[in-house]
Design a protein around this motif. Structure first.
Motif, PDB file in Angstrom:
ATOM      1  N   UNK A   1       0.721  -0.856   0.362  1.00 38.05           N
ATOM      2  CA  UNK A   1      -0.389  -0.465   0.230  1.00 38.05           C
ATOM      3  C   UNK A   1       1.409   1.023  -0.549  1.00 38.05           C
ATOM      4  N   UNK A   2       0.581   2.032  -0.834  1.00 41.12           N
ATOM      5  CA  UNK A   2       1.550   3.202  -1.577  1.00 41.12           C
ATOM      6  C   UNK A   2       1.937   4.049  -0.058  1.00 41.12           C
ATOM      7  N   UNK A   3       0.942   4.599   0.703  1.00 41.37           N
ATOM      8  CA  UNK A   3       1.426   4.966   2.416  1.00 41.37           C
ATOM      9  C   UNK A   3       2.310   4.305   3.391  1.00 41.37           C
ATOM     10  N   UNK A   4       2.348   2.872   3.031  1.00 43.74           N
ATOM     11  CA  UNK A   4       2.768   2.496   4.592  1.00 43.74           C
ATOM     12  C   UNK A   4       4.366   1.595   3.507  1.00 43.74           C
ATOM     13  N   UNK A   5       4.319   1.543   2.404  1.00 43.83           N
ATOM     14  CA  UNK A   5       5.526   0.657   1.645  1.00 43.83           C
ATOM     15  C   UNK A   5       6.363   1.403   1.955  1.00 43.83           C
ATOM     16  N   UNK A   6       8.405   0.602   2.147  1.00 42.27           N
ATOM     17  CA  UNK A   6       9.234   1.019   1.894  1.00 42.27           C
ATOM     18  C   UNK A   6       9.633   1.417   0.468  1.00 42.27           C
ATOM     19  N   UNK A   7      10.806   2.377   0.501  1.00 38.83           N
ATOM     20  CA  UNK A   7      11.714   3.288  -0.455  1.00 38.83           C
ATOM     21  C   UNK A   7      11.666   1.503  -1.333  1.00 38.83           C
ATOM     22  N   UNK A   8      12.018   1.248  -0.735  1.00 43.12           N
ATOM     23  CA  UNK A   8      12.482  -0.502  -1.958  1.00 43.12           C
ATOM     24  C   UNK A   8      11.300  -0.683  -2.553  1.00 43.12           C
ATOM     25  N   UNK A   9      10.171  -0.779  -2.088  1.00 41.74           N
ATOM     26  CA  UNK A   9       9.014  -1.678  -2.595  1.00 41.74           C
ATOM     27  C   UNK A   9       9.011  -0.665  -4.013  1.00 41.74           C
ATOM     28  N   UNK A  10       8.821   1.086  -3.488  1.00 41.13           N
ATOM     29  CA  UNK A  10       8.799   1.530  -4.464  1.00 41.13           C
ATOM     30  C   UNK A  10       9.261   1.562  -5.579  1.00 41.13           C
TER      31      UNK A  10
ATOM     32  N   UNK B   1      -8.902   2.065  -8.581  1.00 45.60           N
ATOM     33  CA  UNK B   1      -8.763   1.696  -7.947  1.00 45.60           C
ATOM     34  C   UNK B   1      -8.117   2.349  -6.844  1.00 45.60           C
ATOM     35  N   UNK B   2      -8.015   3.680  -5.805  1.00 42.89           N
ATOM     36  CA  UNK B   2      -7.471   4.421  -5.897  1.00 42.89           C
ATOM     37  C   UNK B   2      -6.678   5.074  -6.585  1.00 42.89           C
ATOM     38  N   UNK B   3      -7.065   5.928  -8.026  1.00 46.35           N
ATOM     39  CA  UNK B   3      -6.268   6.525  -8.476  1.00 46.35           C
ATOM     40  C   UNK B   3      -5.854   6.062  -9.432  1.00 46.35           C
ATOM     41  N   UNK B   4      -5.525   4.762  -9.654  1.00 45.33           N
ATOM     42  CA  UNK B   4      -4.463   3.864  -9.719  1.00 45.33           C
ATOM     43  C   UNK B   4      -6.044   3.429 -11.390  1.00 45.33           C
ATOM     44  N   UNK B   5      -5.304   2.187 -12.159  1.00 43.82           N
ATOM     45  CA  UNK B   5      -6.095   1.267 -13.350  1.00 43.82           C
ATOM     46  C   UNK B   5      -5.500   0.347 -13.283  1.00 43.82           C
ATOM     47  N   UNK B   6      -6.411  -0.795 -14.183  1.00 43.34           N
ATOM     48  CA  UNK B   6      -5.608  -2.127 -14.471  1.00 43.34           C
ATOM     49  C   UNK B   6      -6.668  -2.356 -15.507  1.00 43.34           C
ATOM     50  N   UNK B   7      -5.980  -2.861 -16.545  1.00 44.64           N
ATOM     51  CA  UNK B   7      -6.655  -3.341 -17.610  1.00 44.64           C
ATOM     52  C   UNK B   7      -6.279  -4.787 -17.772  1.00 44.64           C
ATOM     53  N   UNK B   8      -6.984  -5.248 -18.061  1.00 45.08           N
ATOM     54  CA  UNK B   8      -6.398  -6.876 -18.560  1.00 45.08           C
ATOM     55  C   UNK B   8      -7.712  -7.682 -20.087  1.00 45.08           C
TER      56      UNK B   8
ATOM     57  N   UNK C   1       3.120   9.326   7.553  1.00 43.75           N
ATOM     58  CA  UNK C   1       3.799  10.276   7.486  1.00 43.75           C
ATOM     59  C   UNK C   1       4.216  10.856   5.827  1.00 43.75           C
ATOM     60  N   UNK C   2       3.430   9.644   5.105  1.00 44.01           N
ATOM     61  CA  UNK C   2       4.263  10.536   4.020  1.00 44.01           C
ATOM     62  C   UNK C   2       2.475  10.371   2.475  1.00 44.01           C
ATOM     63  N   UNK C   3       1.432  10.483   2.985  1.00 44.31           N
ATOM     64  CA  UNK C   3       0.570  10.529   2.418  1.00 44.31           C
ATOM     65  C   UNK C   3       0.103  12.150   1.517  1.00 44.31           C
ATOM     66  N   UNK C   4       0.146  11.590   0.471  1.00 48.82           N
ATOM     67  CA  UNK C   4      -0.259  12.699  -0.435  1.00 48.82           C
ATOM     68  C   UNK C   4      -1.373  12.767  -1.387  1.00 48.82           C
ATOM     69  N   UNK C   5      -1.803  13.609  -2.070  1.00 44.93           N
ATOM     70  CA  UNK C   5      -3.254  13.944  -2.889  1.00 44.93           C
ATOM     71  C   UNK C   5      -3.353  13.366  -3.646  1.00 44.93           C
ATOM     72  N   UNK C   6      -1.919  12.483  -4.061  1.00 50.29           N
ATOM     73  CA  UNK C   6      -1.806  11.465  -5.068  1.00 50.29           C
ATOM     74  C   UNK C   6      -1.337  10.568  -5.185  1.00 50.29           C
ATOM     75  N   UNK C   7      -1.895   9.109  -5.352  1.00 46.84           N
ATOM     76  CA  UNK C   7      -0.642   7.582  -5.270  1.00 46.84           C
ATOM     77  C   UNK C   7       0.492   8.389  -5.751  1.00 46.84           C
ATOM     78  N   UNK C   8       0.619   8.818  -6.900  1.00 43.34           N
ATOM     79  CA  UNK C   8       1.675   8.795  -7.400  1.00 43.34           C
ATOM     80  C   UNK C   8       2.614   9.939  -6.275  1.00 43.34           C
ATOM     81  N   UNK C   9       2.497  11.282  -5.910  1.00 50.03           N
ATOM     82  CA  UNK C   9       2.760  12.141  -4.659  1.00 50.03           C
ATOM     83  C   UNK C   9       3.329  11.307  -3.792  1.00 50.03           C
ATOM     84  N   UNK C  10       1.726  10.293  -3.458  1.00 48.94           N
ATOM     85  CA  UNK C  10       2.504   9.469  -1.959  1.00 48.94           C
ATOM     86  C   UNK C  10       3.724   8.725  -2.292  1.00 48.94           C
ATOM     87  N   UNK C  11       4.037   8.333  -3.186  1.00 45.66           N
ATOM     88  CA  UNK C  11       5.036   7.105  -3.887  1.00 45.66           C
ATOM     89  C   UNK C  11       6.507   7.849  -3.707  1.00 45.66           C
ATOM     90  N   UNK C  12       6.585   8.824  -4.404  1.00 45.37           N
ATOM     91  CA  UNK C  12       7.781  10.446  -4.495  1.00 45.37           C
ATOM     92  C   UNK C  12       8.004  10.628  -3.164  1.00 45.37           C
TER      93      UNK C  12
END
Length: 606
Positions: A172-181, A553-560, A208-219
Motif C-alpha cells: 500500500x503506497x502510504x505504508x510501503x518502504x522506499x525499496x518497494x516503491x 482503485x485509489x487513482x490507479x487503473x488495471x486493464x486485462x 507520514x508520507x500521504x500525498x494528494x495522489x498515489x504518485x505523490x505519496x510514492x514520491x
C-alpha cells in the motif's frame, strides 16, 4: 459483517460459511466454522488470480511457509487449498476492529501496539517470510493486543502482478518502504519501515508520507522526510529510525522489543471505544451463529495419481529369449533395426543447451522424471508437474520460475557441472539449479516431505531431471501455431515497449511463460495453454475477439486483455493474457490495446 450473497458457496473444504467479513485486493473474506466448532476467517481468492499459474505456484509455497508462523500476535494459518478451482485460505478468526477503524490512539495504547507489532514481525521473519503489506487494515485490535493478518500471502499477489487492497503493486503506497516503491531488493527491514509508518498513522490519524495522489505519496516515500511533528515524543524516539531511507540504518524487531521493554500485565490495551467495537463484533458473531447453519458435507477426497506399472525386466527378457528360440532370424533383424534407430536418434544436448529458456519452453515437465517417479495424469500447469516417488514421497518439478533468494544456501553437491541451491525453511526442501543464460530463473524440485533427509532426496531427483532434460524425448508435442515454444519476452521489441510504457525498459522474465516491462507503469504478457478466460466484455482488436476487464482503485487503473490464439481441443487453447497497470490513472485499456495490436502480428500463424 454482511450476509452471504446468493451466488456465494456455503462451504469451502471442511468449513461451513455463515457470513461475509469483508473484501480486499486479493479476495473476499468469509466467516466459517470448522468441523470442531472453531471459528475461522476464510479468504477466497479472486477469480482473476486463479487463472494465473504463477500466482498459484507462489500461493502454494507461501501458504506452506506461513503455517510455520505461530506467534501470540499473529492469526495463524489453519488450512488452505491452492489447487481448488478458486484457491482459498483459512486462518484463526479473532474479533476486533482493524487499526484503520480505531482512530488515533493514546500513548499507552501506542506502546501496546508497538510491542505487539514488533513481536509479530519477529515471528514472521523467523519463519523466513517478509510481510510486504503491513497496513492498518492488516492489523486487528483484539481484547488482549494486536493481531497481524495476511503475513507472507502478499508475496503471492506481488508475483501475480495484480493489485493489493489499495490498488498498488506490492503493498500500500502510504505504508510501503522506499525499496518497494523503487526497484531495490526487499528485505525484512522493509517491514520495519512499514511498522514506523503504521505507528505514525496510529498516533496522528494520518500516514507520514500521504500525498494528494498515489504518485505523490510514492514520491514522498522515496524522496521526502516524514512529517512527525504531531507524534508524541516518547513514540517518535523509536519510530523515527524505523523510517530511515537506508534499510541498514533501521532497527530490527528484536531491537525494538528491547527498547520498548515489558508491557505491564493486566492492563487494558485500548481506549474504551475500541473495546466497545470488540463487544459489538462479538454480538454480531453470536447473532450469525444463532441462525440455521448450512448442512455440513464431507469434502471430496483429493484423487491420487495412478501408479505406473512397473517394467518387469525379467518378463521382457524371457519374452525376448522365447522369440529368439522360435524365430532367431526375425529377432536379429529387429535388433539391427533398433541399433539403426539408435544411431539415427538425435544426440543428447549439452547441459548448457538443455537449460536454456528456449529448451525449457519445449520440454514437457511430466516427462522429465522417469523410472521411480509417477507423474500426475492431469497436470494443471504447462511448466510444472507433480510426481509421486517411492514410499509416497511427492515432488513438484518447476521449469523456469523466478529464483527466490530468501533463505537459500549453496549445497556442496554439483550435478553435471551445475551447482545446486537449497531452501528448507518450509520444512521440506527445494533443490534449484540456475539457468546458465538466465541466472535469475531456475529448474526447481520441491520435496514437501519432512521424512529422512528432504534435501538429499530432492537432489537425487534433480540428478535424474538434469539427465532427462538433455534427452530430446522429453520434448512435448505441439500443433500448428502453438504458443508453447514462444518466449513471451520476444513478442515486443524495445522501441515499441518504450513507446507504450513511456520509458526505456527491458523485458524482465517473471516465469517461463510470463514477461513484464516495468517503469512507473507495468505491462505484462503471458503465453500459456489452458482454459480460456470468460470474464469481462468482448471487444474486437485486429479482427480477434478479446475479453477486456478494467479495474480502478485509489487513482490507479488495471486493464486485462485475454484471447485464444489457437484452440486444439474443445476445452483448452493457447491463450494470450496481457495486462497494463497505470499507477497514475491513465487510460490503461488504450495502452493495453496498443500493446495487443503490436503483439498479434508477432505470434506464430495457426
Amino acid at each position: 459483517m454482511q450476509p452471504l450473497r446468493p451466488d456465494e458457496p456455503r462451504q469451502l473444504g471442511p468449513y461451513r460459511l455463515i457470513a461475509a467479513l469483508g473484501e480486499g485486493g486479493m479476495g473476499r473474506v468469509l466467516l466459517g466454522i470448522a468441523p470442531d466448532g472453531r471459528l475461522v476467517a476464510v479468504k477466497q481468492v479472486h477469480a482473476q488470480f486463479a487463472h494465473d499459474p504463477g500466482f498459484r505456484e507462489r500461493f502454494r509455497r507461501e501458504v506452506a511457509t506461513s503455517r510455520l508462523v505461530s506467534g501470540a500476535y499473529t492469526a495463524a494459518v489453519m488450512d488452505a487449498d491452492p489447487e481448488a478451482e478458486t484457491p482459498w485460505l483459512a486462518s484463526v478468526f479473532v474479533t476486533g476492529p482493524s487499526l484503520k477503524e480505531a482512530g488515533p490512539l493514546p500513548v499507552d495504547s501506542l506502546r501496546h501496539l508497538a510491542t505487539g507489532l514488533a513481536a509479530a514481525l519477529l515471528d514472521i521473519h523467523r519463519a523466513g517470510l517478509i510481510h510486504r503489506d503491513l497496513k492498518p487494515s492488516n492489523v486487528l485490535l483484539t481484547d488482549d493486543g494486536p493481531r497481524v493478518i495476511d503475513f507472507g500471502i502478499a508475496r503471492a499477489v506481488e508475483d501475480g502482478q495484480e493489485l493489493t487492497g489499495t490498488g498498488a503493486i506490492i503493498g500500500s503506497p502510504a505504508f510501503m518502504s522506499p525499496e518497494q516503491a523503487g526497484t531495490a531488493p526487499v528485505t525484512p527491514a522493509s517491514d520495519v519501515f512499514s511498522f514506523g509508518a503504521l505507528m505514525v498513522m496510529a498516533a496522528t490519524g494520518q500516514g507520514p508520507f500521504t500525498g494528494t495522489t498515489t504518485a505523490q505519496t510514492l514520491y514522498n516515500v522515496v524522496h521526502n522526510q516524514p512529517d512527525l511533528s504531531a507524534v508524541p515524543p516518547e513514540i517518535r524516539r523509536f519510530v523515527e529510525p524505523c523510517l530511515a531511507k537506508n534499510p541498514a540504518h533501521r532497527p530490527t524487531p528484536a531491537q525494538l522489543l528491547d527498547f520498548l521493554g515489558h508491557v505491564p500485565p493486566g492492563t487494558t490495551p485500548w481506549p474504551e471505544h475500541v473495546h466497545a467495537q470488540i463487544r459489538r463484533q462479538d454480538a454480531e458473531v453470536r447473532t450469525a451463529l444463532s441462525l440455521p447453519l448450512p448442512a455440513w458435507q464431507p469434502p471430496p477426497p483429493k484423487p491420487r495419481p495412478a501408479k505406473k506399472r512397473r517394467r518387469w525386466i525379467w518378463a521382457v527378457s524371457a519374452a525376448v529369449l522365447a522369440v529368439a528360440l522360435v524365430a532367431g532370424t526375425v529377432t536379429i533383424y529387429r535388433v539391427a533395426q533398433s541399433a539403426k534407430a539408435e544411431r539415427d536418434a538425435p544426440p543428447p544436448l549439452s547441459i548448457q543447451d538443455a537449460l536454456t529458456p528456449e529448451r525449457l519452453l519445449r520440454a514437457d515437465p511430466c516427462k522429465v522424471l522417469d523410472s521411480e517417479y509417477t507423474p500426475d495424469e492431469r497436470p494443471v500447469y504447462t511448466h510444472r508437474c507433480k510426481y509421486t516417488g517411492t514410499k509416497g514421497v511427492e515432488f513438484d518439478l518447476v521449469l523456469g520460475d523466478a529464483l527466490e533468494t530468501t533463505g537459500i544456501r549453496t549445497s556442496p553437491t554439483v550435478i553435471d557441472g551445475q551447482g545446486v541451491l537449497l531452501n528448507d525453511i518450509s520444512g521440506g526442501c527445494e533443490a534449484m539449479v540456475r539457468l546458465p543464460t538466465r541466472p535469475q530463473s531456475s529448474v526447481m524440485i520441491y520435496n514437501s516431505s519432512r521424512d529422512g533427509d528432504p534435501c538429499a532426496i530432492a537432489e537425487t531427483a534433480m540428478t535424474e531431471a538434469l539427465k532427462r532434460l538433455r534427452d530430446p524425448v522429453v520434448d512435448r508435442q505441439t500443433w500448428p501455431g502453438s504458443l508453447l515454444p514462444v518466449d513471451p519476452c520476444s513478442v515486443l521489441d524495445d522501441a515499441t515497449a518504450q513507446k507504450i510504457v513511456g520509458a526505456a525498459v527491458k523485458p524482465a522474465p517473471q516465469a517461463l511463460r510470463r514477461c513484464e516491462w516495468a517503469a512507473q507503469d507495468t505491462l505484462s504478457i503471458s503465453l500459456d495453454h489452458g482454459a480460456p478466460d470468460t470474464e469481462g466484455e468482448e471487444v474486437d482488436i485486429g479482427g480477434i475477439p478479446v475479453r477486456r476487464k478494467e479495474t480502478n482503485s485509489s487513482g490507479s487503473k488495471l486493464c486485462a486483455l485475454a484471447w485464444v490464439h489457437v484452440k486444439p481441443s474443445a476445452r483448452e487453447g493457447d491463450n494470450v493474457r496481457l495486462t497494463y497497470y497505470s499507477a497514475t490513472g491513465g487510460d490503461a485499456c488504450a495502452k493495453a490495446e496498443e500493446a495487443a495490436k503490436a503483439v498479434i502480428p508477432k505470434l506464430p500463424k495457426p
